[in-house]
Every structure is written in structure tokens, then in C-alpha cells.
Enzyme design. Sequence first.
Site, PDB file in Angstrom:
ATOM      1  N   PHE A 114      -7.154   4.696   0.969  1.00 31.72           N
ATOM      2  CA  PHE A 114      -7.004   4.835  -0.482  1.00 31.72           C
ATOM      3  C   PHE A 114      -7.636   6.149  -0.916  1.00 31.72           C
ATOM      4  CE2 PHE A 114      -5.813   1.690  -3.894  1.00 31.72           C
ATOM      5  CZ  PHE A 114      -4.763   1.130  -3.190  1.00 31.72           C
ATOM      6  N   GLN A 227      -8.989   6.406 -17.251  1.00 28.35           N
ATOM      7  CA  GLN A 227      -8.265   6.843 -16.053  1.00 28.35           C
ATOM      8  C   GLN A 227      -6.755   6.887 -16.262  1.00 28.35           C
ATOM      9  OE1 GLN A 227      -8.188   4.467 -12.097  1.00 28.35           O
ATOM     10  NE2 GLN A 227      -9.320   6.337 -11.699  1.00 28.35           N
ATOM     11  N   HIS A 229      -3.467   7.089 -13.992  1.00 25.41           N
ATOM     12  CA  HIS A 229      -3.055   6.887 -12.601  1.00 25.41           C
ATOM     13  C   HIS A 229      -1.935   7.871 -12.276  1.00 25.41           C
ATOM     14  CE1 HIS A 229      -1.525   4.958  -9.001  1.00 25.41           C
ATOM     15  NE2 HIS A 229      -2.546   4.126  -9.010  1.00 25.41           N
ATOM     16  N   LEU A 239       3.310   0.649 -12.970  1.00 25.13           N
ATOM     17  CA  LEU A 239       2.521   1.227 -11.885  1.00 25.13           C
ATOM     18  C   LEU A 239       3.250   1.140 -10.549  1.00 25.13           C
ATOM     19  CD1 LEU A 239      -0.360   2.304 -11.058  1.00 25.13           C
ATOM     20  CD2 LEU A 239      -0.760  -0.012 -10.262  1.00 25.13           C
ATOM     21  N   GLU A 242      -1.168   2.924  -5.577  1.00 25.77           N
ATOM     22  CA  GLU A 242      -1.690   3.928  -4.665  1.00 25.77           C
ATOM     23  C   GLU A 242      -1.454   3.526  -3.206  1.00 25.77           C
ATOM     24  OE1 GLU A 242      -5.242   5.743  -6.176  1.00 25.77           O
ATOM     25  OE2 GLU A 242      -6.178   5.660  -4.208  1.00 25.77           O
ATOM     26  N   ARG A 273      -8.151  10.126  -8.184  1.00 30.31           N
ATOM     27  CA  ARG A 273      -7.038  10.012  -9.142  1.00 30.31           C
ATOM     28  C   ARG A 273      -7.060  11.075 -10.228  1.00 30.31           C
ATOM     29  NH1 ARG A 273      -6.804   3.403  -9.683  1.00 30.31           N
ATOM     30  NH2 ARG A 273      -5.773   3.142  -7.668  1.00 30.31           N
ATOM     31  N   HIS A 337      -4.253   3.901 -17.158  1.00 30.74           N
ATOM     32  CA  HIS A 337      -4.348   2.815 -16.183  1.00 30.74           C
ATOM     33  C   HIS A 337      -5.623   1.979 -16.303  1.00 30.74           C
ATOM     34  CE1 HIS A 337      -3.763   0.684 -12.467  1.00 30.74           C
ATOM     35  NE2 HIS A 337      -4.819   1.220 -11.885  1.00 30.74           N
ATOM     36  N   ARG A 380     -12.862   6.228 -11.459  1.00 31.27           N
ATOM     37  CA  ARG A 380     -12.931   5.098 -10.521  1.00 31.27           C
ATOM     38  C   ARG A 380     -12.069   5.375  -9.298  1.00 31.27           C
ATOM     39  NH1 ARG A 380      -9.579   0.685  -9.429  1.00 31.27           N
ATOM     40  NH2 ARG A 380      -8.222   0.917 -11.249  1.00 31.27           N
TER      41      ARG A 380
HETATM   42  C1  LIG Z   1      -1.018  -2.770 -12.612  1.00 33.63           C
HETATM   43  C2  LIG Z   1      -2.449  -2.713 -12.151  1.00 33.63           C
HETATM   44  C3  LIG Z   1      -2.743  -2.649 -10.790  1.00 33.63           C
HETATM   45  C4  LIG Z   1      -4.074  -2.586 -10.362  1.00 33.63           C
HETATM   46  N1  LIG Z   1      -4.332  -2.531  -9.004  1.00 33.63           N
HETATM   47  C5  LIG Z   1      -5.622  -2.524  -8.593  1.00 33.63           C
HETATM   48  C6  LIG Z   1      -5.937  -2.548  -7.196  1.00 33.63           C
HETATM   49  O1  LIG Z   1      -5.072  -2.623  -6.336  1.00 33.63           O
HETATM   50  N2  LIG Z   1      -7.233  -2.513  -6.834  1.00 33.63           N
HETATM   51  C7  LIG Z   1      -8.246  -2.471  -7.750  1.00 33.63           C
HETATM   52  O2  LIG Z   1      -9.408  -2.437  -7.353  1.00 33.63           O
HETATM   53  N3  LIG Z   1      -7.964  -2.459  -9.077  1.00 33.63           N
HETATM   54  C8  LIG Z   1      -6.685  -2.499  -9.508  1.00 33.63           C
HETATM   55  N4  LIG Z   1      -6.432  -2.514 -10.858  1.00 33.63           N
HETATM   56  C9  LIG Z   1      -7.534  -2.675 -11.799  1.00 33.63           C
HETATM   57  C10 LIG Z   1      -8.007  -4.129 -11.771  1.00 33.63           C
HETATM   58  O3  LIG Z   1      -6.910  -4.972 -11.514  1.00 33.63           O
HETATM   59  C11 LIG Z   1      -8.638  -4.558 -13.080  1.00 33.63           C
HETATM   60  O4  LIG Z   1      -9.612  -3.640 -13.479  1.00 33.63           O
HETATM   61  C12 LIG Z   1      -9.305  -5.922 -12.903  1.00 33.63           C
HETATM   62  O5  LIG Z   1      -8.403  -6.844 -12.335  1.00 33.63           O
HETATM   63  C13 LIG Z   1      -9.836  -6.448 -14.216  1.00 33.63           C
HETATM   64  O6  LIG Z   1     -10.284  -7.764 -14.011  1.00 33.63           O
HETATM   65  P1  LIG Z   1     -11.111  -8.515 -15.130  1.00 33.63           P
HETATM   66  O7  LIG Z   1     -11.432  -9.854 -14.554  1.00 33.63           O
HETATM   67  O8  LIG Z   1     -12.228  -7.667 -15.569  1.00 33.63           O
HETATM   68  O9  LIG Z   1     -10.125  -8.650 -16.367  1.00 33.63           O
HETATM   69  P2  LIG Z   1      -8.628  -9.215 -16.517  1.00 33.63           P
HETATM   70  O10 LIG Z   1      -8.012  -9.590 -15.226  1.00 33.63           O
HETATM   71  O11 LIG Z   1      -7.923  -8.238 -17.359  1.00 33.63           O
HETATM   72  O12 LIG Z   1      -8.843 -10.568 -17.310  1.00 33.63           O
HETATM   73  C14 LIG Z   1      -9.257 -10.588 -18.660  1.00 33.63           C
HETATM   74  C15 LIG Z   1      -9.365 -12.024 -19.113  1.00 33.63           C
HETATM   75  O13 LIG Z   1      -9.950 -12.071 -20.404  1.00 33.63           O
HETATM   76  C16 LIG Z   1      -9.213 -12.949 -21.238  1.00 33.63           C
HETATM   77  N5  LIG Z   1      -9.392 -12.512 -22.630  1.00 33.63           N
HETATM   78  C17 LIG Z   1      -9.316 -11.268 -23.130  1.00 33.63           C
HETATM   79  N6  LIG Z   1      -9.531 -11.282 -24.464  1.00 33.63           N
HETATM   80  C18 LIG Z   1      -9.747 -12.571 -24.815  1.00 33.63           C
HETATM   81  C19 LIG Z   1     -10.002 -13.239 -26.043  1.00 33.63           C
HETATM   82  N7  LIG Z   1     -10.061 -12.596 -27.221  1.00 33.63           N
HETATM   83  N8  LIG Z   1     -10.161 -14.592 -26.027  1.00 33.63           N
HETATM   84  C20 LIG Z   1     -10.080 -15.290 -24.856  1.00 33.63           C
HETATM   85  N9  LIG Z   1      -9.822 -14.695 -23.666  1.00 33.63           N
HETATM   86  C21 LIG Z   1      -9.672 -13.360 -23.651  1.00 33.63           C
HETATM   87  C22 LIG Z   1      -7.790 -12.819 -20.742  1.00 33.63           C
HETATM   88  O14 LIG Z   1      -7.030 -13.935 -21.114  1.00 33.63           O
HETATM   89  C23 LIG Z   1      -8.012 -12.729 -19.238  1.00 33.63           C
HETATM   90  O15 LIG Z   1      -8.137 -14.028 -18.690  1.00 33.63           O
HETATM   91  C24 LIG Z   1      -5.112  -2.580 -11.305  1.00 33.63           C
HETATM   92  C25 LIG Z   1      -4.821  -2.658 -12.655  1.00 33.63           C
HETATM   93  C26 LIG Z   1      -3.499  -2.707 -13.075  1.00 33.63           C
HETATM   94  C27 LIG Z   1      -3.233  -2.739 -14.558  1.00 33.63           C
END
Ligand SMILES: Cc1cc2nc3c(=O)[nH]c(=O)nc-3n(C[C@H](O)[C@H](O)[C@H](O)COP(=O)(O)OP(=O)(O)OC[C@H]3O[C@@H](n4cnc5c(N)ncnc54)[C@H](O)[C@@H]3O)c2cc1C
Length: 567
Positions: A114, A227, A229, A239, A242, A273, A337, A380
Amino acid sequence: MADHDVLVVGAGLAGMRAAIAAHRAGANVAMMSKVHPVRSHSNAAQGGINAAMRGAEDSIDSHVYDTVKGSDYLGDQDAIEFMCAEAPQEIINLEHMGVIFNRDEEGRLGTRAFGGASYARTFFVADITGQAILHVMYEQILKAGVRSYEEWFVTDLIVEDGECRGVVAIEMLTGKLHQVTAKAVVLASGGVGRAFEPSTNALICTGDGIALAYRAGATLLDMEMVQYHPTTLAGNGILLSEAARGEGAYLLNSKGERFMDGYAPNMRELASRDVVSRAEATEIEEGRGVDGCVFLDVRHLGAEAIRTKLKYIYEAALDYAGIDMITEPVPIRPGQHYIMGGVKTDPQTRTWDPDGAWKGPRGLFAAGEVACVSVHGGNRLGANSLLETVVFGKVAGEMASAHAKEQPDTPVSGAHLADAEARIQALFGRPDNGERTAKLRLDMGNAMNEHLAVFRNEEGMRSALGTVHGLQERYEELPVVHKGGVYNTDLIFHLELGYMLECAETICEGGLLRKESRGAHYRRDMTERDDTAWLKHTTANVGEDGRPVMGSLPVTVTKWEPQKRVY
Ligand SMILES: Cc1cc2nc3c(=O)[nH]c(=O)nc-3n(C[C@H](O)[C@H](O)[C@H](O)COP(=O)(O)OP(=O)(O)OC[C@H]3O[C@@H](n4cnc5c(N)ncnc54)[C@H](O)[C@@H]3O)c2cc1C
């Protein structure tokens, strides 16, 4: 009596990992999410998760160094050291929970290269890594019988006497408001990608938790660090992971040249990135793009590898751009991203500082994209975010459980619920002045994408801030046209826009404050990194007038002194 010891807001990877850890620590824990848990944005993560666990071939120190360098020396090195040291055990924990990671020919857990990493240390499940982990964790949540408030939308954090004691939330199925109390709250509510248009993020990534914490007195850190991407699909910003470059894809300009040779001679397509995105933007600006894009070329990898290891990307290009990657390069460009900034926490995920160096409500913990520990600093590295969610999600669950144990059962006033109800009734009572949430949201997203993207300058950032202020004024009169209770998405989108506008304001203010170029924050009017004046974090706290009060905090340097960053 409090409804729960620990309430986790968010059911992505950080939230689920926190809930599992709190349950294992013996707490009465509940999880709350505005969408069904497995629809959280974590589900979209494709490429993988980093850990240095190939014995003598790789080392924790190398992972730390790559992350520090990737962050352009803005990451806090104590937090990075902790995350990288915990990584191998967390991968094994995930495997033990049931995540079926890809394996190599010898049967060992497989890795791919990566960006910005000096060793191939990304563990993966084809190109659906996030989905694979999220579903397995959800099984664990169900098995443990953790209470899950699904499709509940948080409108307020309850803070009394400087202590966070729960939330007010809308049960979306009925539209009814509830007060859910807890002795500790973990925010795991994700990022704010959708303040930009387009973005690779799901439409639900609207910075709710960042804004809720900020309103409740928490400190935001490095919000200017956004960031872009390098490989998002032309037209819709989807997306293309990567993983493609990890497997050996080339980036080509209109002349068919692998232009990264001129920008990052050693790492080429696998530079960090920010570096790759700037290179692409430069090629496009200087006339070596086609229709605002350059190309991602995987043809030389062969049909078999493309169909198996890059299946999702292959299908996305075919379905959304009509391009068969086996025979043609795909037009791509940099797109929003991820947000490196967020709610300031220490490595124990506390949003408050017992020593008072920064402010935040006690009893409020944060982990995942909502938080800024800070392990990503100015940029990141790919596959370090999933790692952050599980490592700090686990810490948050454990710390919140320990905190809850020490708390007396203090009754919570019913005023928070009454206030929220009155506010929503007032929204329903607004006259229809013809303004629509979607229009304001688009105007915000376009302004942010125009002026706070890969290249920035004072004038542009001022203009975006002016746009955001104008939209905030219009937001004060913005009606909620649909008044029903059941799944009132008009109301939800309205509230989300309010959160995003607040985040956007702090992103602009952070950008204006930081008078240098570092990581993803590249200013055309100040192109150099300035370690004398700016080897520090920017902070934002809400002021009495509702506007951000900006400040700064020192960066923690353990043993990696800033060096010139070349790839
Ligand atoms: C398309 C894509 C691909 C990616 N690929 C990678 C990868 O391969 N490797 C990597 O390391 N990172 C990757 N990332 C980044 C990574 O996926 C995210 O940063 C990470 O998954 C975020 O996880 P999280 O648990 O912090 O939040 P999220 O998974 O975004 O979850 C947020 C949660 O909060 C809840 N929530 C939000 N607001 C409220 C509210 N007001 N009331 C109640 N609930 C609420 C939502 O319902 C959800 O359950 C990628 C991101 C994207 C967009």
C-alpha cells in the site's frame, strides 16, 4: 438509574469494536446507529488493514516510521507507536472472531503493498475488507446480546456538570424522541466526507459526532487536514481502491507516460496519497490529462488477477463508467475521501484532558474517523484507518467501562429531551420560504471542493468560509417541509446539514490559520513546510457567539525528528 453503563454512538468498525470490548469488560453496553449497523461506511472499505507481523521481514518501528513520515510529522508519535504495536494482535483477534483474510501460497495471512509503506503489510479480504470485518463483528454483537438501537439518530449529547451522561435521539421508525442515559459515552460516528461534493464517502458521512462533541464543548484538532484519494472514478467520484496500485497498477497521462516517475522516483504510484493526488492535479492542470482526468491502467496484471483480486473495482468501472479494465485504462482523478482531523482525544480515547491542556466533557470517549488521536497527522496512509478503528475502538470500550464503574448513578434532568422536542417543533413550524436542504448542501459541497481540495490559497479558503457563513444564515430559516413522524428523512437531512456546516466552518478556519504547506494541506501561496512556526496542531472550540475560537497544541515527538519528506 442510567439506562446503560456505556453507550456507543456509531456501529461502524470503531463502534462495534468498542461495544465488543465493553461487553467483554463486563459493562452493560448498548450501541446506537442512524442506519442498520452493516450499512455503516466501514462496510465500503476495500483495500485492507495494516500491521507489521511478518516476523523479521518487517518491524513495528518501520510501520511507525512510515506512518510518521506519511503524516508529514504532524502525527503524535506516542499514539502512532501504540497503534502500530497493537496492530498484529488486533489482526489475530479479528481472525479469531472469524474474519477470513486472504492467504498466500504458503498458507500464511496474505499481504499487499500500500502507498507510503516500505513493506507490503496490508492484510486484506479480496477488495471487500471492511465488509468482511464489519459483518463478523456484527455477529459477535448479536451473539453477545448487546442492545443495539438501530436507526436511531442522535440529536444531542447530554452534558451535566461537565460530565457526558447520555444522548437525546430520534427513533426514526416512529419519529419519537428519547433520552438514553449512560455513565460513559463512546463517539464512533465516523467522518464528514459529505461536506465535500463529490466524495467517496457514503451519503451518511455527515460529521454528526464531530459537531455534537464540538457543541458540547470538546476540542476539534487539525480540521484542515482533508484527504483527497488519487483514484476516484470520473463522473461520480466512486472509489477505485489503492489495492489496484498495490497490485501493481500504473498511472498514465494523456501521452501514455507513467508520470509518477517525475514526482516520486522511488515509490512512484505508491507514494503517499497527498503526493500522488497533487501529481495528478498538476498533470491535469498542465494539459496532460483528458477531460479533467488521468488514467489508472491495470491491463498488464492480466484478466485472472483483475477478476479475482480487484473484483469490486472491476465491476465498479464496468457498471458506472462502462469500461472493461481488462482491455482499457480507466479515467480517474483525485476526490475527497477522508478527514484526518476530528475530536481531539489522547491515546486513551478521552476527549478531555485531566491536566486541562485542552477542553472536553468528562465521560466522553471517541474512536475511529470521528476522532483525532492523532495518528494520521497531515496525511493518512492507506489501510491505517481500519487499523485505527479497531485498535482505538477496543481502547475506548475498555476505558469507557472503567470510567462507568467509577461513576455514581446520578439522575439526569428531563430538560434535554424537552429542549430537543421544542427545537424540532420549531423547525416544523418554519414557513416554507422555498429553500431546500439539498440545494444548500450542494452549494456547500461545491465550495469546499473548489477551495479546500488538493491545492489551496488564502483567497479561495476565505471565499469558501464566506459561502459557509452565508449558508449558515440561510440554514436558520431553512424549512422542514415534510412534518411526518415515520422515517422523516427531510428532518434528518436538515439536521445533518447543520452538522456539516459546522464542520465545514472549522475546516476553512483551520486552513486559514495554518500558514504553511504540510501533508494534505498544500497552499499555493505558502508552499513550504514551516517546522519552526507550524510543527503544531490547530484546535477549534466553539465560542460564545457560536463561531470557532482557534488555537494550537504541541505535537508529541518521541524519536522521529522531522526530515524532508521525499518518496
Ligand atoms: C469507499 C471507502 C473505502 C475505504 N477503504 C479503506 C481501506 O481499505 N482501508 C482503510 O484503512 N480505510 C479505508 N477507508 C476509510 C475507513 O473505511 C473509515 O475511515 C472507517 O471505516 C471509519 O469507521 P468508523 O467506525 O469510524 O465510522 P463509520 O464506519 O463511518 O460508522 C459511523 C457510524 O456512526 C453512526 N452515526 C453517525 N451519525 C450518527 C447519528 N447522528 N446518530 C446515530 N448514529 C450515527 C452511523 O450510523 C455509523 O454506524 C475507506 C473509506 C471509504 C469511504
